[in-house]
Scaffold this motif. Structure first.
Motif, PDB file in Angstrom:
ATOM      1  N   CYS A 234      24.833 -13.506   1.702  1.00  0.00           N
ATOM      2  CA  CYS A 234      24.072 -13.067   2.875  1.00  0.00           C
ATOM      3  C   CYS A 234      22.861 -12.240   2.477  1.00  0.00           C
ATOM      4  O   CYS A 234      21.761 -12.409   3.031  1.00  0.00           O
ATOM      5  N   VAL A 235      23.054 -11.312   1.525  1.00  0.00           N
ATOM      6  CA  VAL A 235      21.937 -10.467   1.084  1.00  0.00           C
ATOM      7  C   VAL A 235      20.871 -11.340   0.428  1.00  0.00           C
ATOM      8  O   VAL A 235      19.667 -11.187   0.687  1.00  0.00           O
ATOM      9  N   GLY A 236      21.324 -12.299  -0.403  1.00  0.00           N
ATOM     10  CA  GLY A 236      20.374 -13.211  -1.047  1.00  0.00           C
ATOM     11  C   GLY A 236      19.580 -13.999  -0.022  1.00  0.00           C
ATOM     12  O   GLY A 236      18.359 -14.146  -0.134  1.00  0.00           O
ATOM     13  N   ALA A 237      20.284 -14.488   0.997  1.00  0.00           N
ATOM     14  CA  ALA A 237      19.606 -15.265   2.044  1.00  0.00           C
ATOM     15  C   ALA A 237      18.590 -14.395   2.779  1.00  0.00           C
ATOM     16  O   ALA A 237      17.477 -14.850   3.098  1.00  0.00           O
ATOM     17  N   ALA A 238      18.960 -13.135   3.029  1.00  0.00           N
ATOM     18  CA  ALA A 238      18.040 -12.226   3.727  1.00  0.00           C
ATOM     19  C   ALA A 238      16.752 -12.046   2.921  1.00  0.00           C
ATOM     20  O   ALA A 238      15.643 -12.098   3.479  1.00  0.00           O
ATOM     21  N   VAL A 239      16.899 -11.848   1.602  1.00  0.00           N
ATOM     22  CA  VAL A 239      15.711 -11.661   0.750  1.00  0.00           C
ATOM     23  C   VAL A 239      14.846 -12.922   0.765  1.00  0.00           C
ATOM     24  O   VAL A 239      13.622 -12.850   0.893  1.00  0.00           O
ATOM     25  N   THR A 240      15.505 -14.083   0.651  1.00  0.00           N
ATOM     26  CA  THR A 240      14.756 -15.344   0.656  1.00  0.00           C
ATOM     27  C   THR A 240      13.982 -15.515   1.961  1.00  0.00           C
ATOM     28  O   THR A 240      12.807 -15.912   1.954  1.00  0.00           O
ATOM     29  N   GLN A 241      14.637 -15.180   3.092  1.00  0.00           N
ATOM     30  CA  GLN A 241      13.952 -15.293   4.387  1.00  0.00           C
ATOM     31  C   GLN A 241      12.756 -14.347   4.451  1.00  0.00           C
ATOM     32  O   GLN A 241      11.696 -14.702   4.962  1.00  0.00           O
ATOM     33  N   LEU A 242      12.936 -13.141   3.944  1.00  0.00           N
ATOM     34  CA  LEU A 242      11.825 -12.163   3.952  1.00  0.00           C
ATOM     35  C   LEU A 242      10.657 -12.686   3.118  1.00  0.00           C
ATOM     36  O   LEU A 242       9.491 -12.500   3.466  1.00  0.00           O
ATOM     37  N   ARG A 243      10.963 -13.345   1.981  1.00  0.00           N
ATOM     38  CA  ARG A 243       9.892 -13.882   1.153  1.00  0.00           C
ATOM     39  C   ARG A 243       9.162 -14.993   1.903  1.00  0.00           C
ATOM     40  O   ARG A 243       7.937 -15.031   1.934  1.00  0.00           O
ATOM     41  N   GLU A 244       9.959 -15.890   2.515  1.00  0.00           N
ATOM     42  CA  GLU A 244       9.344 -17.031   3.213  1.00  0.00           C
ATOM     43  C   GLU A 244       8.521 -16.579   4.410  1.00  0.00           C
ATOM     44  O   GLU A 244       7.505 -17.190   4.738  1.00  0.00           O
ATOM     45  N   ALA A 245       8.971 -15.508   5.046  1.00  0.00           N
ATOM     46  CA  ALA A 245       8.244 -15.013   6.223  1.00  0.00           C
ATOM     47  C   ALA A 245       6.982 -14.246   5.822  1.00  0.00           C
ATOM     48  O   ALA A 245       6.185 -13.868   6.674  1.00  0.00           O
ATOM     49  N   GLY A 246       6.825 -13.992   4.516  1.00  0.00           N
ATOM     50  CA  GLY A 246       5.643 -13.272   4.054  1.00  0.00           C
ATOM     51  C   GLY A 246       5.791 -11.764   4.117  1.00  0.00           C
ATOM     52  O   GLY A 246       4.866 -11.022   3.781  1.00  0.00           O
ATOM     53  N   THR A 247       6.967 -11.308   4.543  1.00  0.00           N
ATOM     54  CA  THR A 247       7.177  -9.860   4.674  1.00  0.00           C
ATOM     55  C   THR A 247       7.079  -9.161   3.317  1.00  0.00           C
ATOM     56  O   THR A 247       6.453  -8.108   3.194  1.00  0.00           O
ATOM     57  N   LEU A 248       7.713  -9.761   2.281  1.00  0.00           N
ATOM     58  CA  LEU A 248       7.705  -9.121   0.960  1.00  0.00           C
ATOM     59  C   LEU A 248       6.274  -8.993   0.440  1.00  0.00           C
ATOM     60  O   LEU A 248       5.891  -7.962  -0.115  1.00  0.00           O
ATOM     61  N   GLY A 249       5.466 -10.050   0.644  1.00  0.00           N
ATOM     62  CA  GLY A 249       4.077 -10.006   0.213  1.00  0.00           C
ATOM     63  C   GLY A 249       3.319  -8.873   0.891  1.00  0.00           C
ATOM     64  O   GLY A 249       2.545  -8.150   0.260  1.00  0.00           O
ATOM     65  N   GLU A 250       3.574  -8.720   2.212  1.00  0.00           N
ATOM     66  CA  GLU A 250       2.887  -7.648   2.953  1.00  0.00           C
ATOM     67  C   GLU A 250       3.291  -6.279   2.432  1.00  0.00           C
ATOM     68  O   GLU A 250       2.453  -5.388   2.250  1.00  0.00           O
ATOM     69  N   LEU A 251       4.612  -6.099   2.212  1.00  0.00           N
ATOM     70  CA  LEU A 251       5.092  -4.797   1.727  1.00  0.00           C
ATOM     71  C   LEU A 251       4.496  -4.482   0.359  1.00  0.00           C
ATOM     72  O   LEU A 251       4.131  -3.341   0.069  1.00  0.00           O
ATOM     73  N   GLU A 252       4.421  -5.525  -0.486  1.00  0.00           N
ATOM     74  CA  GLU A 252       3.847  -5.347  -1.827  1.00  0.00           C
ATOM     75  C   GLU A 252       2.401  -4.865  -1.720  1.00  0.00           C
ATOM     76  O   GLU A 252       1.975  -3.940  -2.412  1.00  0.00           O
ATOM     77  N   LYS A 253       1.640  -5.527  -0.848  1.00  0.00           N
ATOM     78  CA  LYS A 253       0.237  -5.149  -0.653  1.00  0.00           C
ATOM     79  C   LYS A 253       0.142  -3.723  -0.150  1.00  0.00           C
ATOM     80  O   LYS A 253      -0.647  -2.920  -0.641  1.00  0.00           O
ATOM     81  N   LYS A 254       0.994  -3.416   0.854  1.00  0.00           N
ATOM     82  CA  LYS A 254       0.894  -2.114   1.501  1.00  0.00           C
ATOM     83  C   LYS A 254       1.276  -0.982   0.541  1.00  0.00           C
ATOM     84  O   LYS A 254       0.554   0.003   0.423  1.00  0.00           O
ATOM     85  N   TRP A 255       2.412  -1.144  -0.149  1.00  0.00           N
ATOM     86  CA  TRP A 255       2.938  -0.011  -0.915  1.00  0.00           C
ATOM     87  C   TRP A 255       2.503   0.009  -2.377  1.00  0.00           C
ATOM     88  O   TRP A 255       2.485   1.070  -2.993  1.00  0.00           O
ATOM     89  N   LEU A 256       2.199  -1.148  -2.965  1.00  0.00           N
ATOM     90  CA  LEU A 256       1.806  -1.144  -4.383  1.00  0.00           C
ATOM     91  C   LEU A 256       0.292  -1.224  -4.536  1.00  0.00           C
ATOM     92  O   LEU A 256      -0.308  -0.452  -5.282  1.00  0.00           O
ATOM     93  N   ALA A 257      -0.353  -2.171  -3.835  1.00  0.00           N
ATOM     94  CA  ALA A 257      -1.795  -2.341  -4.009  1.00  0.00           C
ATOM     95  C   ALA A 257      -2.575  -1.224  -3.338  1.00  0.00           C
ATOM     96  O   ALA A 257      -3.502  -0.666  -3.916  1.00  0.00           O
ATOM     97  N   GLN A 258      -2.199  -0.896  -2.092  1.00  0.00           N
ATOM     98  CA  GLN A 258      -3.001   0.086  -1.351  1.00  0.00           C
ATOM     99  C   GLN A 258      -2.505   1.510  -1.549  1.00  0.00           C
ATOM    100  O   GLN A 258      -3.221   2.360  -2.075  1.00  0.00           O
ATOM    101  N   ALA A 259      -1.258   1.775  -1.180  1.00  0.00           N
ATOM    102  CA  ALA A 259      -0.778   3.160  -1.210  1.00  0.00           C
ATOM    103  C   ALA A 259      -0.726   3.694  -2.638  1.00  0.00           C
ATOM    104  O   ALA A 259      -1.056   4.845  -2.891  1.00  0.00           O
ATOM    105  N   ALA A 260      -0.325   2.846  -3.597  1.00  0.00           N
ATOM    106  CA  ALA A 260      -0.148   3.338  -4.967  1.00  0.00           C
ATOM    107  C   ALA A 260      -1.396   3.130  -5.817  1.00  0.00           C
ATOM    108  O   ALA A 260      -1.427   3.516  -6.982  1.00  0.00           O
ATOM    109  N   GLY A 261      -2.420   2.501  -5.246  1.00  0.00           N
ATOM    110  CA  GLY A 261      -3.687   2.384  -5.969  1.00  0.00           C
ATOM    111  C   GLY A 261      -3.672   1.385  -7.102  1.00  0.00           C
ATOM    112  O   GLY A 261      -4.206   1.644  -8.171  1.00  0.00           O
TER     113      GLY A 261
END
Lengths: 283, 284
Positions: free
Chosen positions: B252-279
């Motif tokens: 179930c946890v694996g499926a949740a992560v896969t869905q988040l990746r497909e929905a683009g959520t992980l990409g957005e979080l990466e941009k928000k917290w690593l590219a922008q917030a963390a510089g």
């Protein structure tokens, strides 16, 4: 007797002797070939018959990978060759100077002799890699104006280390020349320097040419260590290729190239030694 | 006696086979997995709650202020996104501090899943379960603040830079395959040597993976800065959520992560917290 007189025909005994020598030569060549063939066959059978041979052949002797790795390794080798050329010249020159300082006579030169002696002790004892680290990553940290590039700094480290070895070789050569040679030079009215330059050093250098060149061959393998500071030499290029393919063939390629590079050096050494021996024998 | 040994031997052989099978990626769970991933049917440590583990202290940019529960920082945000996907509200998430080594050691776990920059490796898969990767490690260029490449924003800006990397790494591949600068790349035995060369100004920039870049610029070389992230290259390291070996939640946890990746959520979080917030901006 005129010089143009034809040489007398060899006697029957001389002809017989020459023929016997020819037969002996042919026989010894045949025997040598047979024994080499036998030994080679034994080795090939022992290696290729071993249970792990297939795996070793795949990971060390893959022709495709060798071909792919060759250009990069050759580019790296060019760096080795350039470094070797300049470092060998530098180390020979510096080694000779240190050796001359060590052989100066007279109490007034004691500090100079002591310094030169200390130098050879320290730099023969210090691991080369530590000298390289200090020169290539330590010295640039000083942030001085006009800091030379890392290759020059690495070259300096090699020259300093190897001149320690070469100085000892030169000193052995100088001390092996009989004192009567020096005395003879001085009695002809030559100064100390002239005697050294024209009488002692030529003999000394000829005597120690083989060990000198031997150290140069050793230097050829060590110049690559400069790669720890960033530049890519042949072995480093092979390492990079190896990391990409998980296959060790590039190392073998580099190894073969190094041997090929050493062959001319070693041939020169042998030729110099032979010529020196002939001269000594022929007077 | 002799007869008795047959089942024992069979059992041992089966165990050995199972252990060997553990080397291969497993699609089939050996214990019954959750029949459905509805929240009501999930068996968690504390019924009705989701217990998430991470180390103490938790570092930026993965967590902010060592407070995983604030939802700030990349991993905290990912953890809450996974919880939400599984149907748990923010108030139903409980954080538990677990040492890094303990989380990947075999044995019972005090969490439903742990998030702490765990690289997915075959060796670790022997001891724990991993979810699908929630993060693919990116290669990053760092430089001294005084360097000529500090503040550059595109890969083309780096074309004249002398870059360094550790030998045999994806970082080196990033230089030769993606950035392709004019000067020959400099190669070092270790990152320590490379950092020294960077400090001395012998190289303009150093390529390391992003977590290392954060560590170097944050703790080791304070006069260094992140220039930016390089587009994905080679076979990147991947981070996964850690679960107990053969946990019933893995699927179930694996499926949740896969869905988040497909929905683009992980990409957005990466941009928000690593590219922008963390510089660590993206080099384009």
């Amino acid at each position: 007797m005129s010089l143009l007189a034809p040489a007398p025909a060899p006697s029957a005994i001389a002809r017989e002797r020459a023929a016997h020598r020819r037969r002996q030569t042919v026989r010894s060549v045949l025997v040598a070939a047979a024994s080499t063939g036998l030994l080679g066959t034994l080795l090939v059978v022992a290696v290729t018959g071993s249970p792990g041979w297939d795996r070793v052949r795949q990971s060390f002797l893959d022709l495709e990978i060798a071909r792919a790795a060759l250009p990069d390794v050759l580019t790296g080798l060019w760096l080795n060759v350039r470094l070797l050329f300049f470092c060998a010249l530098g180390a020979l020159a510096l080694g000779l100077v240190v050796a001359l300082l060590r052989t100066l006579r007279g109490p007034v030169f004691f500090p100079v002799r002591a310094l030169a002696t200390g130098y050879t002790y320290v730099f023969r004892g210090l691991p080369l890699i530590i000298v390289l680290y200090v020169f290539t990553l330590g010295v640039p940290g000083l942030r001085l104006q006009g800091m030379p590039p890392v290759l020059v700094l690495g070259g300096c480290a090699l020259v300093i280390t190897y001149s320690g070895y070469l100085a000892e070789v030169f000193r052995a050569g100088i001390e092996s020349v009989h004192p009567s040679q020096f005395a003879a030079g001085r009695s002809l009215g030559l100064t100390h320097r002239q005697t050294m330059r024209h009488v002692v050093l030529p003999q000394a250098a000829r005597r120690v040419a083989p060990p000198l060149l031997n150290d140069v061959v050793a230097l050829q393998k060590d110049v690559g260590l400069v790669s720890l500071a960033g530049p890519i030499d042949a072995v480093r290029a092979a390492q990079i290729q190896t990391a990409q393919h998980f296959n060790y063939t590039p190392y073998i390629v580099a190894g073969v190239l190094f041997v090929l590079l050493a062959i001319p050096l070693i041939a020169v050494t042998d030729w110099v030694t032979l010529r020196a021996a002939r001269r000594q024998a022929g007077g | 006696m002799a007869r008795r040994t047959v089942p024992v031997a069979l059992g041992a052989a089966t165990a050995l086979l199972a252990a060997l099978a553990g080397c291969a990626p497993q699609d089939v769970e050996s214990t019954p997995a959750q029949a459905s991933c509805e929240k009501a049917s999930l068996t968690t440590k504390t019924p009705g709650k989701l217990t998430i583990g991470t180390d103490e202290p938790a570092y930026e940019p993965w967590f902010n202020d060592n407070k995983p529960e604030n939802g700030e920082g990349f991993e905290s945000a990912v953890a809450y996104a996974v919880a939400e996907r599984l149907g748990y509200a923010r108030t139903e998430v409980v954080w538990n501090r677990v040492k890094f080594e303990n989380a990947i050691a075999p044995g019972p776990k005090d969490f439903d899943f742990d998030i702490n920059q765990f690289s997915i490796t075959e060796e670790r898969k022997q001891a724990v379960d991993f979810s699908a990767p929630y993060y693919l490690v990116r290669q990053t260029v760092i430089a001294l603040k005084s360097s000529k490449i500090a503040g550059k924003t595109t890969l083309a800006d780096l074309s004249g830079a002398k870059l360094g990397a550790q030998v045999g790494t994806t970082s080196y591949q990033a230089i030769t395959d993606v950035i392709k600068p004019g000067p020959q790349p400099q190669v070092f035995n270790t990152n320590d040597d490379a950092k020294k060369a960077l400090q001395n100004g012998q190289i303009d920039g150093l390529v390391v993976d992003l977590p290392t870049a954060f560590y170097i610029t944050g703790a080791e070389l304070t006069d260094a800065t992140i220039v930016g992230q390089v587009p994905q290259v080679g076979v990147p390291e991947t981070f996964g959520l850690v679960l107990d070996k053969d946990s019933r939640l893995t699927g179930c946890v694996g499926a949740a992560v896969t869905q988040l990746r497909e929905a683009g959520t992980l990409g957005e979080l990466e941009k928000k917290w690593l590219a922008q917030a963390a510089g660590a901006p993206e080099l384009t």
